[in-house]
Design a protein around this motif. Sequence first.
Motif, mmCIF file in Angstrom:
data_model
loop_
_atom_site.group_PDB
_atom_site.id
_atom_site.type_symbol
_atom_site.label_atom_id
_atom_site.label_comp_id
_atom_site.label_asym_id
_atom_site.label_seq_id
_atom_site.Cartn_x
_atom_site.Cartn_y
_atom_site.Cartn_z
ATOM 1 N N ARG A 17 23.608 -30.010 58.487
ATOM 2 C CA ARG A 17 24.372 -28.808 58.147
ATOM 3 C C ARG A 17 24.938 -28.144 59.400
ATOM 4 O O ARG A 17 26.112 -27.723 59.412
ATOM 5 C CB ARG A 17 23.489 -27.828 57.379
ATOM 6 C CG ARG A 17 24.225 -26.565 56.976
ATOM 7 C CD ARG A 17 23.373 -25.677 56.085
ATOM 8 N NE ARG A 17 24.086 -24.424 55.800
ATOM 9 C CZ ARG A 17 25.011 -24.292 54.868
ATOM 10 N NH1 ARG A 17 25.343 -25.335 54.128
ATOM 11 N NH2 ARG A 17 25.624 -23.135 54.675
ATOM 12 N N LEU A 18 24.138 -28.054 60.460
ATOM 13 C CA LEU A 18 24.621 -27.424 61.694
ATOM 14 C C LEU A 18 25.771 -28.228 62.293
ATOM 15 O O LEU A 18 26.785 -27.649 62.735
ATOM 16 C CB LEU A 18 23.478 -27.311 62.698
ATOM 17 C CG LEU A 18 23.818 -26.658 64.041
ATOM 18 C CD1 LEU A 18 24.325 -25.239 63.830
ATOM 19 C CD2 LEU A 18 22.607 -26.659 64.959
ATOM 20 N N ALA A 19 25.641 -29.554 62.316
ATOM 21 C CA ALA A 19 26.727 -30.387 62.833
ATOM 22 C C ALA A 19 27.986 -30.231 61.997
ATOM 23 O O ALA A 19 29.111 -30.175 62.529
ATOM 24 C CB ALA A 19 26.285 -31.852 62.861
ATOM 25 N N GLY A 20 27.830 -30.131 60.671
ATOM 26 C CA GLY A 20 28.998 -29.932 59.821
ATOM 27 C C GLY A 20 29.681 -28.611 60.072
ATOM 28 O O GLY A 20 30.916 -28.521 60.074
ATOM 29 N N VAL A 21 28.894 -27.564 60.304
ATOM 30 C CA VAL A 21 29.476 -26.248 60.595
ATOM 31 C C VAL A 21 30.242 -26.284 61.915
ATOM 32 O O VAL A 21 31.375 -25.781 62.009
ATOM 33 C CB VAL A 21 28.375 -25.175 60.628
ATOM 34 C CG1 VAL A 21 28.927 -23.858 61.172
ATOM 35 C CG2 VAL A 21 27.796 -24.965 59.231
ATOM 36 N N VAL A 22 29.643 -26.874 62.935
ATOM 37 C CA VAL A 22 30.309 -26.933 64.252
ATOM 38 C C VAL A 22 31.629 -27.689 64.153
ATOM 39 O O VAL A 22 32.675 -27.222 64.636
ATOM 40 C CB VAL A 22 29.369 -27.592 65.281
ATOM 41 C CG1 VAL A 22 30.117 -27.845 66.585
ATOM 42 C CG2 VAL A 22 28.155 -26.715 65.537
ATOM 43 N N VAL A 23 31.601 -28.856 63.531
ATOM 44 C CA VAL A 23 32.828 -29.653 63.429
ATOM 45 C C VAL A 23 33.859 -28.953 62.558
ATOM 46 O O VAL A 23 35.062 -28.952 62.872
ATOM 47 C CB VAL A 23 32.492 -31.055 62.881
ATOM 48 C CG1 VAL A 23 33.771 -31.845 62.608
ATOM 49 C CG2 VAL A 23 31.614 -31.805 63.858
ATOM 50 N N GLY A 24 33.426 -28.342 61.455
ATOM 51 C CA GLY A 24 34.378 -27.633 60.595
ATOM 52 C C GLY A 24 35.046 -26.476 61.296
ATOM 53 O O GLY A 24 36.262 -26.261 61.149
ATOM 54 N N VAL A 25 34.281 -25.712 62.066
ATOM 55 C CA VAL A 25 34.858 -24.603 62.827
ATOM 56 C C VAL A 25 35.862 -25.121 63.851
ATOM 57 O O VAL A 25 36.976 -24.566 64.000
ATOM 58 C CB VAL A 25 33.743 -23.786 63.508
ATOM 59 C CG1 VAL A 25 34.334 -22.833 64.541
ATOM 60 C CG2 VAL A 25 32.941 -23.013 62.465
ATOM 61 N N LEU A 26 35.508 -26.177 64.571
ATOM 62 C CA LEU A 26 36.420 -26.721 65.587
ATOM 63 C C LEU A 26 37.709 -27.245 64.957
ATOM 64 O O LEU A 26 38.815 -26.994 65.477
ATOM 65 C CB LEU A 26 35.720 -27.834 66.363
ATOM 66 C CG LEU A 26 34.581 -27.397 67.295
ATOM 67 C CD1 LEU A 26 33.914 -28.605 67.932
ATOM 68 C CD2 LEU A 26 35.112 -26.452 68.366
ATOM 69 N N LEU A 27 37.572 -27.983 63.834
ATOM 70 C CA LEU A 27 38.764 -28.536 63.188
ATOM 71 C C LEU A 27 39.718 -27.422 62.757
ATOM 72 O O LEU A 27 40.921 -27.472 63.041
ATOM 73 C CB LEU A 27 38.361 -29.372 61.980
ATOM 74 C CG LEU A 27 37.750 -30.742 62.246
ATOM 75 C CD1 LEU A 27 37.325 -31.400 60.945
ATOM 76 C CD2 LEU A 27 38.756 -31.634 62.976
ATOM 77 N N SER A 28 39.196 -26.434 62.061
ATOM 78 C CA SER A 28 40.066 -25.370 61.561
ATOM 79 C C SER A 28 40.665 -24.548 62.705
ATOM 80 O O SER A 28 41.847 -24.177 62.662
ATOM 81 C CB SER A 28 39.268 -24.460 60.626
ATOM 82 O OG SER A 28 40.118 -23.617 59.897
ATOM 83 N N THR A 29 39.892 -24.286 63.755
ATOM 84 C CA THR A 29 40.404 -23.507 64.885
ATOM 85 C C THR A 29 41.532 -24.244 65.605
ATOM 86 O O THR A 29 42.570 -23.657 65.939
ATOM 87 C CB THR A 29 39.260 -23.200 65.865
ATOM 88 O OG1 THR A 29 38.221 -22.491 65.184
ATOM 89 C CG2 THR A 29 39.762 -22.368 67.023
#
Length: 362
Positions: A69-81
């Motif tokens: 879950r933490l890895a998914g949050v980090v990658v999702g934030v980076l992608l959208s930003t």
Amino acid sequence: MSGSIVVEYTARRPGARLRAGARVVLCAAVSWYLCLWWGTSTAPVPAALPAVLILREDMYAWPRMGWERLAGVVVGVLLSTVVLHWLPDPAWSFPAVLVSGCAGMYLMGRPGAPNQQVLITALMVYATAVPGYPLARLEESLVGIAVVVLLGPLLWPPDPYRSAAAGLDGYRADVRELLGGVAGRLERGLAVRGPVALPEQARVWLRPQAARDAFERAAGARPVLGRRRAGRRPPNGLDGRLVLAVRTALTLQYFSEELRERARASRGSGAAGAGAGDGAGAADAADPALRALAPLVRATGAALDAALRGAEFTAELDRARALDLAHREAHPARHDAVLRAGLHLTHEALADHAPGAGPARV
């Protein structure tokens, strides 16, 4: 997100449900108020979500699910930003976030279990055009996951040995009912279809391995998952009985499948000979090998039930082997030998489990 299959050992009692619910509430509340104290936001919902999404039946999966879950949050934030920075036009940015989030979801997932958190986080960051929200979501997710992984196992930690014993008892009761039903129908000359045709009966054969996994996890002693109960030891003989359960699950499943195929063939021949009426029951009643199998099935079930309880079973095993030999002499045909093979292998597993037994015999 986990993609795992959980086999319930026994019906969840109200006390177990209450403890599981209280664990979720406490972890979510602690995460929420920690983030309020930290000042990440006025409504830190992402901090409470890990408690709801991670605290499942399998305590040993919580750290893995937390990291995913933490890895998914980090990658999702980076992608959208990154997408919003380089493609501010919504006509292009939304498809880019959607495609890249889907790609990351499958690239970061496991076979059959994509990491949906990547796409969810990317869309949430995209939809929440508030300065500082991406960093706040990272912080709140990190707090929620840390609370779940560190505090969750300390709140009413499960006893894996007790879970393994409960799984073994459930398997013993299911097999006793199954073999008793089979023997009863054979004695009455009825078609054997009930105990082996029900879809839920497939769960019977999964219980022993699930119980064995619980036992091995307890024996492995992962201290990071919480305190180990002082002086906690497995019940005497539980390991050996679990091995016996795993072996007999395979042999009895084979016997059940062969019995179902034999009943299907009998129904076909009965329908061809009678043309109408209860051809299945008549065909099974006319098969002397099936009717003569009933005492052997009962004796095998009694021996296995005693062995799984940890009681003396050699007398029941000797009786089952004598009935096996008598059935072999009375019905030496190849298809009868195939039908008996599962029961014979069950007897061999029981013999290997007997006190003082030597190496497994073939």
